[in-house]
Design an enzyme around this catalytic site. Sequence first.
Site, PDB file in Angstrom:
ATOM      1  N   ASP A 188     -11.461   2.088   3.350  1.00 42.84           N
ATOM      2  CA  ASP A 188     -11.685   0.645   3.204  1.00 42.84           C
ATOM      3  C   ASP A 188     -13.160   0.347   2.922  1.00 42.84           C
ATOM      4  O   ASP A 188     -13.510  -0.779   2.561  1.00 42.84           O
ATOM      5  CB  ASP A 188     -11.325  -0.061   4.525  1.00 42.84           C
ATOM      6  CG  ASP A 188     -10.076  -0.917   4.418  1.00 42.84           C
ATOM      7  OD1 ASP A 188      -9.765  -1.355   3.301  1.00 42.84           O
ATOM      8  OD2 ASP A 188      -9.451  -1.160   5.462  1.00 42.84           O
TER       9      ASP A 188
ATOM     10  N   LYS B 151       0.836  -1.207   0.000  1.00 46.23           N
ATOM     11  CA  LYS B 151       0.000   0.000   0.000  1.00 46.23           C
ATOM     12  C   LYS B 151       0.869   1.254   0.000  1.00 46.23           C
ATOM     13  O   LYS B 151       0.627   2.205  -0.749  1.00 46.23           O
ATOM     14  CB  LYS B 151      -0.950  -0.020   1.214  1.00 46.23           C
ATOM     15  CG  LYS B 151      -2.021  -1.099   1.086  1.00 46.23           C
ATOM     16  CD  LYS B 151      -2.795  -1.396   2.361  1.00 46.23           C
ATOM     17  CE  LYS B 151      -3.740  -2.586   2.109  1.00 46.23           C
ATOM     18  NZ  LYS B 151      -4.503  -3.024   3.276  1.00 46.23           N
TER      19      LYS B 151
ATOM     20  N   GLN C 207      -5.539  -2.052   9.551  1.00 48.19           N
ATOM     21  CA  GLN C 207      -5.242  -3.341   8.920  1.00 48.19           C
ATOM     22  C   GLN C 207      -5.793  -4.472   9.778  1.00 48.19           C
ATOM     23  O   GLN C 207      -5.566  -4.524  10.983  1.00 48.19           O
ATOM     24  CB  GLN C 207      -3.713  -3.471   8.727  1.00 48.19           C
ATOM     25  CG  GLN C 207      -3.283  -4.661   7.911  1.00 48.19           C
ATOM     26  CD  GLN C 207      -3.711  -4.590   6.439  1.00 48.19           C
ATOM     27  OE1 GLN C 207      -3.845  -3.502   5.866  1.00 48.19           O
ATOM     28  NE2 GLN C 207      -3.954  -5.737   5.835  1.00 48.19           N
TER      29      GLN C 207
END
Length: 280
Positions: free
Chosen positions: A120, A53, A97
């Site tokens: 997300d 990322k 995460q």
Amino acid sequence: MTAKIISGREVAENILQDLKKRVDILKKKNITPKLVVVLVGDMKASASYVAQKEKFAVKAGIDSEVLRFNSEISESEILNQIDEINKDDEIHGVIVQLPLPDHISVTKVLNRIDPKKDVDGFTPTNVGKLFLGEETLVSCTPKGIMSMLESTGTDLNGKNVTVIGRSNIVGKPVSILCQQQNATVTMCHSRTKDLNAKLADADVVIVAVGVAKFINGDQIPSGAIVIDVGIHNIDGKLCGDVDFETASEKASAITPVPGGVGPMTVCALIENTIIAAERI
Ligand code: GUN
């Protein structure tokens, strides 16, 4: 039939060119999109995903920062961190995460993220908007899958899509996105009876079940497009939820593992961060 390989790396690289232009426009307005990644613990797979990322963020010209915490951090400390990020006008997108250590509630943590910064697309607000067909930040793997299907020139209107896997992160949202494009979607999972019958008339098969080589070529209708979301390390070799060797003999197009859906998830995350910055 030998399948065309749908390279996520190539599709992501093409999208990147457009993203860079959008970042340039933002920078002319003195806005540099910034993504913050909250990483708890030292899981190898998570560290590797986060590194990808960061790398893509650099390529797109956006800022990124990884906040690392050891696995003993308390739930309230993480929630406080998210409150700080929510208040910080320089930060446009945040992700936590997953997975998190067991003592931290994923639901509480995700609920705390400002939906406008939820790149997300995991917050109840953004999931609800997706469900209702409203404009939202769409979660990254489903968004990446739709871009890959688009890259093949496939029109989903009236097509049969079989989705295997009912997770909140992939199966459920991708089924909604396919329905928005007028596909007829059949949802299957690890306990579906007579899976082969559900696959028999599929034009597109999306496999996100989390079991290595769960689907093989015998189950794929001739000429179907196969999207493999899984990634597993078996004796040092990466493979997906689909047995690539046999499935690629039947499919018209198939995503490889690695280099398929993975790079598209990362690309979608960076695009969502840019969208979040464009909306301010
Ligand atoms: N862990 C595995 N996939 C994902 C993802 O798409 N987002 C986050 N935040 N964590 C993950």
